[in-house]
Each structure stands twice: as structure tokens, then as C-alpha cells.
Design a protein around this motif. Structure first.
Motif, mmCIF file in Angstrom:
data_model
loop_
_atom_site.group_PDB
_atom_site.id
_atom_site.type_symbol
_atom_site.label_atom_id
_atom_site.label_comp_id
_atom_site.label_asym_id
_atom_site.label_seq_id
_atom_site.Cartn_x
_atom_site.Cartn_y
_atom_site.Cartn_z
ATOM 1 N N ALA A 19 0.835 -1.199 0.000
ATOM 2 C CA ALA A 19 0.000 0.000 0.000
ATOM 3 C C ALA A 19 0.874 1.255 0.000
ATOM 4 O O ALA A 19 0.590 2.221 -0.711
ATOM 5 N N LEU A 20 1.944 1.239 0.792
ATOM 6 C CA LEU A 20 2.852 2.389 0.821
ATOM 7 C C LEU A 20 3.549 2.576 -0.526
ATOM 8 O O LEU A 20 3.746 3.714 -0.974
ATOM 9 N N ALA A 21 3.908 1.485 -1.171
ATOM 10 C CA ALA A 21 4.541 1.582 -2.492
ATOM 11 C C ALA A 21 3.577 2.189 -3.508
ATOM 12 O O ALA A 21 3.986 3.010 -4.349
ATOM 13 N N GLY A 22 2.310 1.818 -3.439
ATOM 14 C CA GLY A 22 1.321 2.395 -4.339
ATOM 15 C C GLY A 22 1.139 3.884 -4.098
ATOM 16 O O GLY A 22 1.077 4.676 -5.049
ATOM 17 N N LEU A 23 1.073 4.280 -2.835
ATOM 18 C CA LEU A 23 0.961 5.704 -2.509
ATOM 19 C C LEU A 23 2.187 6.468 -3.001
ATOM 20 O O LEU A 23 2.069 7.554 -3.576
ATOM 21 N N ALA A 24 3.369 5.898 -2.769
ATOM 22 C CA ALA A 24 4.598 6.558 -3.216
ATOM 23 C C ALA A 24 4.637 6.658 -4.734
ATOM 24 O O ALA A 24 5.057 7.683 -5.285
ATOM 25 N N GLY A 25 4.176 5.609 -5.413
ATOM 26 C CA GLY A 25 4.148 5.639 -6.877
ATOM 27 C C GLY A 25 3.267 6.753 -7.410
ATOM 28 O O GLY A 25 3.664 7.487 -8.335
ATOM 29 N N PHE A 26 2.080 6.890 -6.844
ATOM 30 C CA PHE A 26 1.196 7.966 -7.288
ATOM 31 C C PHE A 26 1.759 9.342 -6.937
ATOM 32 O O PHE A 26 1.632 10.294 -7.713
ATOM 33 N N ALA A 27 2.389 9.474 -5.763
ATOM 34 C CA ALA A 27 2.967 10.763 -5.378
ATOM 35 C C ALA A 27 4.125 11.141 -6.306
ATOM 36 O O ALA A 27 4.224 12.295 -6.748
ATOM 37 N N ILE A 28 4.971 10.191 -6.621
ATOM 38 C CA ILE A 28 6.107 10.466 -7.518
ATOM 39 C C ILE A 28 5.605 10.790 -8.921
ATOM 40 O O ILE A 28 6.098 11.715 -9.568
ATOM 41 N N ALA A 29 4.609 10.032 -9.383
ATOM 42 C CA ALA A 29 4.045 10.311 -10.706
ATOM 43 C C ALA A 29 3.431 11.707 -10.753
ATOM 44 O O ALA A 29 3.604 12.437 -11.735
ATOM 45 N N ALA A 30 2.732 12.094 -9.689
ATOM 46 C CA ALA A 30 2.139 13.432 -9.640
ATOM 47 C C ALA A 30 3.221 14.506 -9.671
ATOM 48 O O ALA A 30 3.084 15.512 -10.377
ATOM 49 N N LEU A 31 4.288 14.281 -8.931
ATOM 50 C CA LEU A 31 5.389 15.248 -8.920
ATOM 51 C C LEU A 31 6.025 15.373 -10.303
ATOM 52 O O LEU A 31 6.295 16.483 -10.773
ATOM 53 N N ILE A 32 6.228 14.258 -10.973
ATOM 54 C CA ILE A 32 6.833 14.290 -12.313
ATOM 55 C C ILE A 32 5.915 14.997 -13.300
ATOM 56 O O ILE A 32 6.363 15.841 -14.090
ATOM 57 N N VAL A 33 4.627 14.671 -13.265
ATOM 58 C CA VAL A 33 3.669 15.316 -14.172
ATOM 59 C C VAL A 33 3.611 16.808 -13.891
ATOM 60 O O VAL A 33 3.576 17.628 -14.824
ATOM 61 N N TRP A 34 3.628 17.184 -12.626
ATOM 62 C CA TRP A 34 3.563 18.610 -12.265
ATOM 63 C C TRP A 34 4.822 19.348 -12.714
ATOM 64 O O TRP A 34 4.729 20.432 -13.297
ATOM 65 N N LEU A 35 6.000 18.764 -12.456
ATOM 66 C CA LEU A 35 7.252 19.415 -12.848
ATOM 67 C C LEU A 35 7.426 19.470 -14.364
ATOM 68 O O LEU A 35 8.029 20.416 -14.898
ATOM 69 N N ALA A 36 6.911 18.473 -15.066
ATOM 70 C CA ALA A 36 7.036 18.436 -16.519
ATOM 71 C C ALA A 36 5.918 19.216 -17.201
ATOM 72 O O ALA A 36 5.855 19.254 -18.428
ATOM 73 N N ASP A 37 5.073 19.827 -16.415
ATOM 74 C CA ASP A 37 3.930 20.589 -16.927
ATOM 75 C C ASP A 37 3.086 19.718 -17.857
ATOM 76 O O ASP A 37 2.726 20.118 -18.958
ATOM 77 N N GLY A 38 2.788 18.532 -17.351
ATOM 78 C CA GLY A 38 1.980 17.587 -18.118
ATOM 79 C C GLY A 38 0.524 17.983 -18.124
ATOM 80 O O GLY A 38 0.121 18.990 -17.521
ATOM 81 N N PRO A 39 -0.276 17.193 -18.803
ATOM 82 C CA PRO A 39 -1.717 17.488 -18.871
ATOM 83 C C PRO A 39 -2.346 17.512 -17.474
ATOM 84 O O PRO A 39 -2.009 16.698 -16.611
ATOM 85 N N ASP A 40 -3.248 18.453 -17.279
ATOM 86 C CA ASP A 40 -3.915 18.585 -15.981
ATOM 87 C C ASP A 40 -4.667 17.302 -15.618
ATOM 88 O O ASP A 40 -4.738 16.935 -14.442
ATOM 89 N N ARG A 41 -5.213 16.630 -16.600
ATOM 90 C CA ARG A 41 -5.976 15.411 -16.345
ATOM 91 C C ARG A 41 -5.081 14.340 -15.706
ATOM 92 O O ARG A 41 -5.511 13.617 -14.827
ATOM 93 N N TRP A 42 -3.844 14.226 -16.167
ATOM 94 C CA TRP A 42 -2.922 13.247 -15.593
ATOM 95 C C TRP A 42 -2.634 13.565 -14.136
ATOM 96 O O TRP A 42 -2.555 12.669 -13.301
ATOM 97 N N LEU A 43 -2.436 14.846 -13.842
ATOM 98 C CA LEU A 43 -2.181 15.246 -12.461
ATOM 99 C C LEU A 43 -3.384 14.921 -11.570
ATOM 100 O O LEU A 43 -3.219 14.427 -10.453
ATOM 101 N N GLU A 44 -4.583 15.176 -12.090
ATOM 102 C CA GLU A 44 -5.790 14.852 -11.331
ATOM 103 C C GLU A 44 -5.884 13.356 -11.064
ATOM 104 O O GLU A 44 -6.294 12.925 -9.972
ATOM 105 N N ILE A 45 -5.519 12.539 -12.042
ATOM 106 C CA ILE A 45 -5.560 11.087 -11.867
ATOM 107 C C ILE A 45 -4.563 10.650 -10.794
ATOM 108 O O ILE A 45 -4.872 9.802 -9.946
#
Length: 81
Positions: A19-45
Motif C-alpha cells: 500500500a505504501l509503495a502504491g501511494l509513493a508511486g502515485f505521489a512520484i508520478a504526480a510530482l513528475i507530471v507537475w514538474l514536466a507541466d503535463g496534462p492537468d488530467r494526468w495530475l488529477e488522476i
């Protein structure tokens, strides 16, 4: 005459690390999408995945808390140190 093999016991690993690995995966993905100025929909997901993972983590904490009792019922020789 063939000898019977003992039945294979199901695994009962601790689930909190998954469960912690899943949370960390989503947090890291959100950080990457945010820093890369990815689509807003991806960040919301990513944020939704993280938020939905929190009740999952709580559920797995309770599941693991009862793990010792479950194992003692099925395996009398099992001890947790």
C-alpha cells in the motif's frame, strides 16, 4: 502407489508495504507530471490515486494487525517475534 503431496499453503505477506509503495508511486508520478507541466488530467488522476490509496492503507494496517491471529489459528507452530 504415488505419495500425496501436502497442500500448498496460501501466502500471507504483510500488505502495508504494498500500500505504501502504491501511494509513493502515485505521489512520484504526480510530482513528475507537475514538474514536466503535463496534462492537468494526468495530475488529477495521480492525486485521485493517492487519495483513494489512503483508505486502502488504513485497511491494510488493520489486515496486518490481525495477521498474527490468523496465522496462529492455521499454524499452531507459528510465532511472531
Amino acid at each position: 502407489m504415488t505419495e500425496r503431496k501436502p497442500p500448498v499453503e496460501p501466502l500471507d505477506p504483510p500488505m502495508v508495504p504494498f500500500a505504501l509503495a502504491g501511494l509513493a508511486g502515485f505521489a512520484i508520478a504526480a510530482l513528475i507530471v507537475w514538474l514536466a507541466d503535463g496534462p492537468d488530467r494526468w495530475l488529477e488522476i495521480c492525486i485521485a490515486g493517492f487519495l483513494v490509496g489512503i483508505p486502502g492503507l488504513i485497511t491494510m494496517i488493520v489486515h496486518d494487525r490481525h495477521r498474527k491471529r490468523r496465522r496462529s489459528i492455521t499454524h499452531a507452530e507459528f510465532t511472531v517475534n
